[in-house]
Design an enzyme around this catalytic site. Structure first.
Site, short mmCIF file in Angstrom:
data_model
loop_
_atom_site.label_atom_id
_atom_site.label_comp_id
_atom_site.label_asym_id
_atom_site.label_seq_id
_atom_site.Cartn_x
_atom_site.Cartn_y
_atom_site.Cartn_z
N THR A 316 0.84 -1.19 0.00
CA THR A 316 0.00 0.00 0.00
C THR A 316 0.88 1.24 0.00
O THR A 316 1.93 1.26 0.64
CB THR A 316 -0.95 0.01 1.22
OG1 THR A 316 -1.77 1.19 1.17
CG2 THR A 316 -0.19 -0.01 2.52
N HIS A 368 2.60 -11.77 14.09
CA HIS A 368 3.67 -12.39 14.89
C HIS A 368 3.39 -13.87 15.17
O HIS A 368 4.28 -14.60 15.62
CB HIS A 368 3.83 -11.62 16.20
CG HIS A 368 5.21 -11.67 16.76
ND1 HIS A 368 6.19 -12.52 16.28
CD2 HIS A 368 5.80 -10.99 17.77
CE1 HIS A 368 7.31 -12.35 16.96
NE2 HIS A 368 7.09 -11.42 17.88
#
Length: 397
Positions: A316, A368
């Site tokens: 993006t 994560h």
């Protein structure tokens, strides 16, 4: 003979749509295959064409209302074009198509006797009193909407500071905006998101663009932009760190040997993320052509559902809107998203000397649960190195 205007099937998982703008008014003649109504889903926007030449005799669903697939939303009566009606206008440009006029049933009338979905009801009443049309007033509301104070300001009646012009406008969320909201909350709730940052000296990329931009444009009829360099750098990094290209599926980790890169682009209905499939097989020119095509069709709301499905990683670019630094949000079930930002000349230290270089901050947000901090940091460093020394991507070192 009247013909039903029905909501067509637009995808296996879609059972309901929201009515967008009607491009034809009730009682008006339309040509076969001309676009008569816009339908919005939680993924994309579609236009319904007229099945034959005829007159819109009844509109059953107004803008903003919901309708099920297969439901009748209007009736068209077969008829030849009236002699007193002008021939159909040529196809609109993508920019103008997004601002197609609404019907009288869904927008307030103005002094000229027509309708304009940019005019708020309070503004329409004042315009009628003043004998003004939308063309006379500059709108300052969202999307260029004309507010009451815009009309009064046009007449020299600016706000006196007593709160007389405090207004609210309630607008139903579009299916696309609802889905975006759901996905963003899902990403924040279900994933363990972290963001790591780095900065890139864009000198080498800018020099290559300056050196080859004219030849590139002449050969491929498309400009050489920054995004193709970033796509190449990301694919290079993902090949080195496959966790960032993986996703969680149930209790399993799914790794891919292909790279389907989502490219976030601003569209007529908001941000959309069409997917560039098998980006590892594409040349710079093919990437730029796809990005240019995505941009044009996104502004015209012509991105198909299939193009919005899947994706293994997203890029993006907030820099095109002036962003200097941000934390992008992962698009589930992907595990990573790269954020590009604005390029600014800044002083940096090079070989013990302070020099001015065009610098860009880049950000990697990652899940994560899938990606360890070490892999995320080194991946982003790899992207930085590939952009600062583009030859490394060609040499695969």
């Amino acid at each position: 003979m009247s013909v039903e205007i029905k909501v067509p099937s637009v995808g296996e998982s879609i059972t309901e749509v929201q009515i967008g703008a009607w491009h034809a008014e009730q009682g008006k003649w339309v040509a076969q295959d001309s676009e008569i109504v816009e339908l919005e889903t939680d993924k994309a926007t579609f236009d319904v064409p007229a099945p034959l030449d005829g007159i819109i005799v009844e509109i059953l669903k107004k803008t903003g209302e919901m309708a099920s697939v297969g439901e009748v939303i209007g009736y068209l009566e077969e008829a030849e074009r009236p002699a007193d009606q002008a021939a159909p206008a040529p196809e609109k440009s993508p920019e103008k198509a997004a601002a197609a006029p609404a019907t009288k049933a869904e927008a307030p009338a103005h002094a000229g006797g027509g309708s304009d979905d940019r005019v708020m009801p309070a503004a329409a009443r004042v315009m009628a009193e003043k004998g003004l049309s939308p063309a006379d007033v500059t709108g300052t509301g969202p999307g260029g909407r004309i507010l009451k104070e815009d009309v009064l300001a046009h007449q020299g009646g600016a706000a006196s500071g007593n709160g007389a012009f405090r207004e609210e406008e309630i607008v139903p969320m579009s299916p696309i905006r609802k889905k975006i909201a759901e996905r963003l909350v899902e990403a924040q709730t279900n994933a363990a998101l972290l963001t790591t940052f780095n900065e890139v000296d864009m000198s080498s990329v800018m020099e290559l663009r300056a050196q080859y931009k004219d030849l590139f444009l002449k050969k491929y009829d498309v400009k050489l932009g920054f995004m193709s360099f970033f796509v190449k750098a990301v694919v290079d990094g993902l090949s080195q760190f496959p966790q960032i290209n993986a996703e969680i599926r149930g209790t399993d980790l799914v790794f891919r040997n292909y790279y389907d890169i989502g490219i976030a682009v601003g569209g007529g209905k908001g941000l959309v993320v069409p997917v560039m499939r098998n980006a590892e097989r594409l040349s710079f020119a093919e990437i730029e052509l796809k990005i240019n095509d995505f941009g044009q069709r996104a502004r015209a709301n012509k991105i198909s559902l299939d193009e919005l499905q899947g994706g293994t990683f997203t890029i993006t670019n907030g820099g095109v809107y002036g962003s200097l630094l941000s934390t992008p949000i992962v698009n589930p079930p992907q595990s990573g998203v790269l954020g590009m930002h604005g390029i600014q000349e800044r002083p940096i230290a090079v070989n013990g000397q302070v020099v001015i270089r065009p610098m860009m901050y880049i950000a990697l947000t990652y899940d994560h649960r899938v990606v360890d901090g070490r892999e995320a940091v080194v991946f982003l460093k790899r992207v930085k190195e590939a952009l600062e020394e583009p030859a490394r991507m060609l040499m695969e070192i």
